[in-house]
Design a protein around this motif. Sequence first.
Motif, PDB file in Angstrom:
ATOM      1  N   LYS A 216      -1.477   6.023   0.157  1.00  0.00           N
ATOM      2  CA  LYS A 216      -2.334   7.857  -0.095  1.00  0.00           C
ATOM      3  C   LYS A 216      -3.849   7.290  -0.611  1.00  0.00           C
ATOM      4  N   SER A 217      -4.554   8.389  -0.451  1.00  0.00           N
ATOM      5  CA  SER A 217      -6.210   7.535  -0.115  1.00  0.00           C
ATOM      6  C   SER A 217      -6.625   8.349  -1.825  1.00  0.00           C
ATOM      7  N   VAL A 218      -7.453   7.987  -2.227  1.00  0.00           N
ATOM      8  CA  VAL A 218      -8.531   8.491  -3.180  1.00  0.00           C
ATOM      9  C   VAL A 218     -10.104   8.551  -2.931  1.00  0.00           C
TER      10      VAL A 218
ATOM     11  N   LEU B  10       0.170  11.840  -7.795  1.00  0.00           N
ATOM     12  CA  LEU B  10       0.455  11.455  -6.674  1.00  0.00           C
ATOM     13  C   LEU B  10       1.665  10.574  -6.118  1.00  0.00           C
ATOM     14  N   MET B  11       2.135  10.281  -7.456  1.00  0.00           N
ATOM     15  CA  MET B  11       3.626   9.122  -7.123  1.00  0.00           C
ATOM     16  C   MET B  11       4.723  10.086  -8.037  1.00  0.00           C
TER      17      MET B  11
ATOM     18  N   ARG C  53       0.880  -1.499  -0.221  1.00  0.00           N
ATOM     19  CA  ARG C  53      -0.184  -0.471  -0.326  1.00  0.00           C
ATOM     20  C   ARG C  53       0.747   1.616   0.888  1.00  0.00           C
ATOM     21  N   THR C  54       0.315   2.567  -0.732  1.00  0.00           N
ATOM     22  CA  THR C  54       1.185   3.601  -0.698  1.00  0.00           C
ATOM     23  C   THR C  54       1.023   4.451  -0.241  1.00  0.00           C
TER      24      THR C  54
ATOM     25  N   HIS D  69      -2.843   1.923  -3.911  1.00  0.00           N
ATOM     26  CA  HIS D  69      -4.349   3.742  -3.160  1.00  0.00           C
ATOM     27  C   HIS D  69      -4.917   2.785  -2.166  1.00  0.00           C
TER      28      HIS D  69
ATOM     29  N   ASN E  63      -6.582  18.518  -7.182  1.00  0.00           N
ATOM     30  CA  ASN E  63      -6.892  17.552  -6.431  1.00  0.00           C
ATOM     31  C   ASN E  63      -8.118  16.936  -6.781  1.00  0.00           C
TER      32      ASN E  63
ATOM     33  N   ASP F 260      -6.191  12.304  -0.458  1.00  0.00           N
ATOM     34  CA  ASP F 260      -5.436  12.881  -0.900  1.00  0.00           C
ATOM     35  C   ASP F 260      -6.045  13.274  -2.542  1.00  0.00           C
ATOM     36  N   ARG F 261      -6.514  12.764  -3.176  1.00  0.00           N
ATOM     37  CA  ARG F 261      -7.821  13.145  -4.170  1.00  0.00           C
ATOM     38  C   ARG F 261      -8.876  12.327  -4.617  1.00  0.00           C
TER      39      ARG F 261
ATOM     40  N   ASP G 145      -2.728   8.542 -10.915  1.00  0.00           N
ATOM     41  CA  ASP G 145      -1.621   7.704 -10.312  1.00  0.00           C
ATOM     42  C   ASP G 145      -0.008   8.742 -10.201  1.00  0.00           C
TER      43      ASP G 145
END
Length: 496
Positions: A153-155, A487-488, A150-151, A176, A455, A239-240, A484
């Motif tokens: 990050k949240s979407v 975010l990355m 898992r990164t 994510h 975002n 995050d997005r 993606d």
Amino acid sequence: MGKPTGFMEYKREVSKDISPKERIKNFNEFHEHLSKERQQFQGARCMECGVPFCQSGMNLGGMASGCPLHNLVPEWNDLVYMGNWKQAYNRLKKTNSFPEFTSRVCPALCEAACTCGLIGDPVATKENEYAIIENAYLEGYAAAQPPKVRTGKSVAVVGSGPSGLAVADQLNKRGHSVTVFERSDRIGGLLMYGIPNMKLEKHIVERKVKVMEAEGVTFVTGTDVGKDVKAEKLLKDFDRVVLACGASNPRDINAPGRDAKGIYFAVDFLKANTKSLLDSNLEDGKFINTKGKNVVIIGGGDTGNDCVGTSIRHGCKSVTQIEMMPKAPQGRAEDNPWPQWPKVLKTDYGQEEAIAVFGRDPRIYESTVKEFVKDKSGNLKAVKIVKLSWEKDDTGRMSMKEAAGSEQTLPAEIVLIAAGFLGSQKYVADAFKVELNKRTNVSTAPGRYETSVKNVFTAGDMHRGQSLVVWAIREGREAARAVDESLMGYTNLMVQ
């Protein structure tokens, strides 16, 4: 190429349909599919062309030719012939997030561009796709495969139609954490409530949703973002944010008598029917019942056809479909050559059923509604229609004109408006303060998915306007790639 002469040795064969008078007794899918062995012969018909138009997804003559997902069609057709079903599934899933949906509801743009179809019958690619995905579920290939890393990050994805689900599926696979918000009581968007059960049984949608849940996607139903949850909260908690709310603002018909009781939008008619079917097998009565009624449907497209099939299953007294455009030719016109999408007459399942039940095609071409006629109590009792003709105006442009003396009155206690959509419902866009274009779709730079708000991204019909499920999936996959990367700083998500 497994069988170089396969297209000459084997004839095209597809699943047989249950007869119209038998299948209208329920709302189940009505195709009797081939055995695996017979399906392999259909895979053998693929020529593995040097230029595979079937997977091109090009724009020719104003319409897509070939698969917008750029599915690796010749590869998995050959693998079907060879009996290598697991590898066929792996190659299919490289480009298509949801073959269980497209193999049922896609109009098969791949087949329309098949080289075999130039002088004969195209390869049964859609049927091969169905066989691959259903075998994958049967054998366990399509089981959940959660990401190993898992990164952090949240979407948030707003909307659970095909584009929203594609976004969620791809971003979750990347690692994510994805939460999908749906305002209805069930996940699926138009897959659940816009497409009737006889075209896509809802346990098929639920089956995939369960797989995605097992892979880590969180689904929140009964939550209307922009009303129940403020946009500011999503922007703070995630995050997005991806807006994939579809094009659910129906086009109205403004004619005298529009306020008559008995006029409904097709989307409301179809949704209420499916919800009641799933909740109670229609026993709760919470749907628009056409039993014993004269039904007039305004709109000659797929949604209008779905209204025809649904009304007949209710037991309507009669059904008529009003179409503004002229009747299409039986074969390709000279200005519509292969591999363009064939603009030819299509008699869909609902029209077939109307012919079987009422003895006539329900469609009236080159016509429009002139007036809705009410009785003394304000209830709809008839519809006045008028024929249209195409004429050049002073600027040389073709426009439709009413043909004098062509008025006709049709009995009607129920009218269903299936005249298309005018973009998404504006309150979601307003909540996030994203810009809209002239077509009332969420505006982005050409070929991009970032909105005017930092975002916040968009995808699907909310972005491109009313379109096909296959295009919604394509948009979702491309939007996921854009999210993606934002975010990355890079992305390894595959679009095609």
